[in-house]
Design a protein around this motif. Sequence first.
Motif, mmCIF file in Angstrom:
data_model
loop_
_atom_site.group_PDB
_atom_site.id
_atom_site.type_symbol
_atom_site.label_atom_id
_atom_site.label_comp_id
_atom_site.label_asym_id
_atom_site.label_seq_id
_atom_site.Cartn_x
_atom_site.Cartn_y
_atom_site.Cartn_z
ATOM 1 N N ASN A 67 15.057 -22.302 18.128
ATOM 2 C CA ASN A 67 13.712 -21.843 17.771
ATOM 3 C C ASN A 67 12.824 -21.996 18.994
ATOM 4 O OD1 ASN A 67 11.216 -21.270 16.669
ATOM 5 N ND2 ASN A 67 11.146 -23.061 15.318
ATOM 6 N N ASP A 68 12.353 -20.869 19.543
ATOM 7 C CA ASP A 68 11.616 -20.917 20.808
ATOM 8 C C ASP A 68 10.098 -21.004 20.631
ATOM 9 O OD1 ASP A 68 10.947 -18.363 20.038
ATOM 10 O OD2 ASP A 68 11.868 -17.347 21.748
ATOM 11 N N ALA A 188 6.691 -29.755 16.748
ATOM 12 C CA ALA A 188 7.848 -29.285 17.521
ATOM 13 C C ALA A 188 9.081 -29.148 16.637
ATOM 14 C CB ALA A 188 8.146 -30.268 18.653
ATOM 15 N N PRO A 189 9.966 -28.190 16.950
ATOM 16 C CA PRO A 189 11.295 -28.157 16.334
ATOM 17 C C PRO A 189 12.153 -29.210 17.030
ATOM 18 C CG PRO A 189 11.066 -26.340 17.880
ATOM 19 C CD PRO A 189 9.759 -27.082 17.896
ATOM 20 N N LEU A 215 10.111 -19.572 14.667
ATOM 21 C CA LEU A 215 9.404 -19.954 13.449
ATOM 22 C C LEU A 215 8.294 -20.904 13.857
ATOM 23 C CD1 LEU A 215 10.546 -20.725 9.892
ATOM 24 C CD2 LEU A 215 9.148 -22.428 11.074
ATOM 25 N N HIS A 216 7.059 -20.539 13.537
ATOM 26 C CA HIS A 216 5.928 -21.394 13.862
ATOM 27 C C HIS A 216 5.768 -22.451 12.773
ATOM 28 C CE1 HIS A 216 5.094 -19.049 17.282
ATOM 29 N NE2 HIS A 216 4.500 -18.046 16.693
ATOM 30 N N THR A 265 16.302 -27.452 11.638
ATOM 31 C CA THR A 265 16.090 -26.890 10.307
ATOM 32 C C THR A 265 15.205 -25.655 10.342
ATOM 33 O OG1 THR A 265 14.279 -28.463 9.981
ATOM 34 C CG2 THR A 265 16.449 -29.095 9.147
ATOM 35 N N THR A 266 14.339 -25.537 11.346
ATOM 36 C CA THR A 266 13.486 -24.334 11.419
ATOM 37 C C THR A 266 14.308 -23.105 11.791
ATOM 38 O OG1 THR A 266 12.842 -24.855 13.706
ATOM 39 C CG2 THR A 266 11.410 -25.647 11.943
#
Length: 354
Positions: A67-68, A188-189, A215-216, A265-266
Amino acid sequence: MTRAATPRLRMEEFDYELPPKLIAQEPLADRSGSRLMVLDRGTGEVQHRRFVELPALLDAGDLLVVNDTRVIPARLLGRRETGARIEVLMLRPVADGGWLALARPTRRLSPGERLIIPPRNGSREADASLVLREKLEDGQVIVDVDDTLSEHLEGYGRIPLPPYISSELEDDNRYQTVYAQHRGSAAAPTAGLHFTDDTFAQLHERGVESAAVTLHVGLDTFRPVTEEYAEDHQIHSEWCSVPPDTWEKILATRAHGGKVVAVGTTSARTLESLGQRVAAGHPGPFDGSTRIYITPGYEWTMVDGLVTNFHLPKSTLLLMISSFAGHESVLAAYREAVRERYRFFSFGDAMLIM
């Protein structure tokens, strides 16, 4: 014959004992220096490894999906015009240029009130401001942001660390992944915090590809499950995206029998949101909101492996990984992690579930 009702999920069954001293309060000097628990989702078997061994635990042809998202400095410390202190956590933009935010305390706030936000260096000469547009429930508000704050948020806001972290970071970048690109998250992820450029170089050498989704991370990161039953918890929507190149890599990985491994998980929620769209006859890249809520009994469609951290008791994230690896196996692994003195939560150690 009447079909038996599915038993409801009691949140007390997703609790565990955690000594406070095992909650990691700061990141390790070396991002990839953490421990790595490996959990076999089929057998429940546990191995104790190091995170630097992750590339060797994946196979050529596997796809690692990260997730970036990038955390914004969304925590604003300010004051009301009466002089009373106020804290505002910016969550996401809404219509007409406003922001959804969490504010505390909110009891005495009134729509139309101006909140003064001084710069981080303490100067009073360039104060910014928010105007309260609307009060919602649970401390949520809609605020309008002045141009100074909108254009120079980094000069006013702080990185919004989780409430169990007791001190500020010396370097805000340690609460960002090395691949963070798209600004928009309130947290943060954290599974991605372990990765370094060298990790990706080793994965590439081994033939493991990587791809990104976005994903934000929003409101639910800061909301514990307070209901007795998991089904009664309400998930808020978050914006996510699967770009065309990632969709193509997923198709290619599936075609040659490789595994899709979500980092965090995101990423998993985004990929499973994609899976639901595919099942509904809408395959392909997409961007939009998701309210997916993954609990035990969910049938996974896109994710074959998961890199994750150790999560809070009675949380939606613990429900999710229990769905992926089995309730009893996950809680047994967590009890072993406590016995083995693993570091927990955002700056803690990692787990690989395959």
